[in-house]
Design an enzyme around this catalytic site. Sequence first.
Site, short mmCIF file in Angstrom:
data_model
loop_
_atom_site.label_atom_id
_atom_site.label_comp_id
_atom_site.label_asym_id
_atom_site.label_seq_id
_atom_site.Cartn_x
_atom_site.Cartn_y
_atom_site.Cartn_z
N ASP A 15 -2.24 2.77 -15.57
CA ASP A 15 -2.43 2.02 -14.33
C ASP A 15 -1.49 0.81 -14.35
O ASP A 15 -0.89 0.49 -15.38
CB ASP A 15 -3.90 1.58 -14.24
CG ASP A 15 -4.16 0.68 -13.05
OD1 ASP A 15 -3.77 1.04 -11.93
OD2 ASP A 15 -4.75 -0.40 -13.25
N ALA A 17 -1.84 -2.91 -12.11
CA ALA A 17 -2.52 -4.22 -12.14
C ALA A 17 -3.76 -4.18 -13.02
O ALA A 17 -4.65 -3.35 -12.86
CB ALA A 17 -2.90 -4.64 -10.72
N ALA A 48 -14.71 -8.41 -3.52
CA ALA A 48 -13.31 -7.99 -3.52
C ALA A 48 -13.00 -7.03 -4.66
O ALA A 48 -12.15 -6.14 -4.53
CB ALA A 48 -12.40 -9.21 -3.61
N MET A 52 -12.08 -1.91 -6.66
CA MET A 52 -10.69 -2.06 -7.09
C MET A 52 -10.17 -0.76 -7.70
O MET A 52 -10.89 -0.06 -8.41
CB MET A 52 -10.58 -3.19 -8.12
CG MET A 52 -9.15 -3.58 -8.45
SD MET A 52 -8.37 -4.43 -7.07
CE MET A 52 -9.17 -6.03 -7.18
N LYS A 56 -5.14 0.63 -1.15
CA LYS A 56 -5.57 -0.65 -0.59
C LYS A 56 -6.22 -0.55 0.79
O LYS A 56 -7.17 -1.28 1.08
CB LYS A 56 -4.40 -1.64 -0.57
CG LYS A 56 -4.02 -2.07 -1.98
CD LYS A 56 -5.17 -2.81 -2.66
CE LYS A 56 -4.93 -3.02 -4.14
NZ LYS A 56 -5.62 -2.04 -4.99
N HIS A 59 -9.61 0.47 0.13
CA HIS A 59 -10.34 -0.65 -0.47
C HIS A 59 -10.86 -1.58 0.63
O HIS A 59 -12.04 -1.98 0.64
CB HIS A 59 -9.38 -1.41 -1.40
CG HIS A 59 -10.05 -2.39 -2.30
ND1 HIS A 59 -9.38 -3.05 -3.30
CD2 HIS A 59 -11.32 -2.87 -2.34
CE1 HIS A 59 -10.21 -3.86 -3.93
NE2 HIS A 59 -11.39 -3.78 -3.35
N ARG A 163 -6.68 7.39 -5.46
CA ARG A 163 -7.85 7.65 -6.29
C ARG A 163 -9.11 7.66 -5.44
O ARG A 163 -9.15 6.99 -4.41
CB ARG A 163 -7.98 6.51 -7.34
CG ARG A 163 -6.79 6.40 -8.26
CD ARG A 163 -6.89 5.09 -9.04
NE ARG A 163 -5.72 4.94 -9.90
CZ ARG A 163 -5.17 3.76 -10.19
NH1 ARG A 163 -5.67 2.66 -9.69
NH2 ARG A 163 -4.13 3.70 -10.99
N ASP A 189 -8.13 0.27 -15.92
CA ASP A 189 -9.13 -0.79 -16.10
C ASP A 189 -10.30 -0.74 -15.12
O ASP A 189 -11.11 -1.67 -15.11
CB ASP A 189 -8.44 -2.16 -15.99
CG ASP A 189 -7.88 -2.42 -14.59
OD1 ASP A 189 -6.97 -1.67 -14.17
OD2 ASP A 189 -8.35 -3.34 -13.91
#
Length: 272
Positions: A15, A17, A48, A52, A56, A59, A163, A189
């Site tokens: 990944d 970030a 927020a 994650m 986006k 999201h 994803r 992560d």
Amino acid sequence: MKQSYSGPVKAVILDWAGTTVDHGSLAPVRVLQEVFAKRGVPISEEEARRDMGVLKIDHIRKILFSETVSARWSKAVGHNPIESDVESLFADFVPLQLECLVKYSNVIDGVAETVGRLRKRGIKIGSTTGYTRPMLEMILNPAAAQGYAPDCAITPDDVGAGRPHPWMIYANAIRMQVEPLEAIVKIGDTPVDIEEGLRAGVWTVGVARTGNMIGLSTEDFAALAPPEEATRLKNARAQLASSGAHEVIDAVADCEAAIDAIEGRIRKGERP
């Protein structure tokens, strides 16, 4: 009957970030909070971070249509959230995120050196992300200048969906010419990183310390009192393990032992 694979790990898919760059995965959080605040609907860091790792716009949709944020939106804006609100928020998000990305593009300590050692083992390096292609392009060159350049960098734009769909992993496998899927390890992560890997049929490794599960910069994490640090790490590791991660590490710099453990499991006949 297909013969069981018993060879080494051939590829690691990382990944971005919170895993290889941007310790704490701060860039997306800061911009999401800014975008919602400008509409008079402040969101917490927890809100927020909850989803994650997904594309986006997805999201933003998940945040906006969550029960608590939806209620605040209706009160502040005067109507229940609708899909055009998602598109409007995303339109606001994109330029701010592009502006913010370079600021948060520092490669996490140990990543470049670890990737170098993996390559010496004959392991190819791929990547997936929740960023769009233009967003990822903003950090590829800065990361390369700091010593990290994957062999393959796939975004949701390249495969039609993000994803938890497995398409980005499949695209990595195709472009890097790696098979079988049991010879691939996905490292990320967030729980959705793990889900992406599980859906693709590859091994998964969760990253606890540097990413979204703790959400602190290098400096802020180092400033934690030892008991607080231990508690946060324990909770982050537990959440990633409960998401189905085959192994959990604190940072990419720790991944070689996890890969060794996975290769041991492969030799025993285990499958992802």
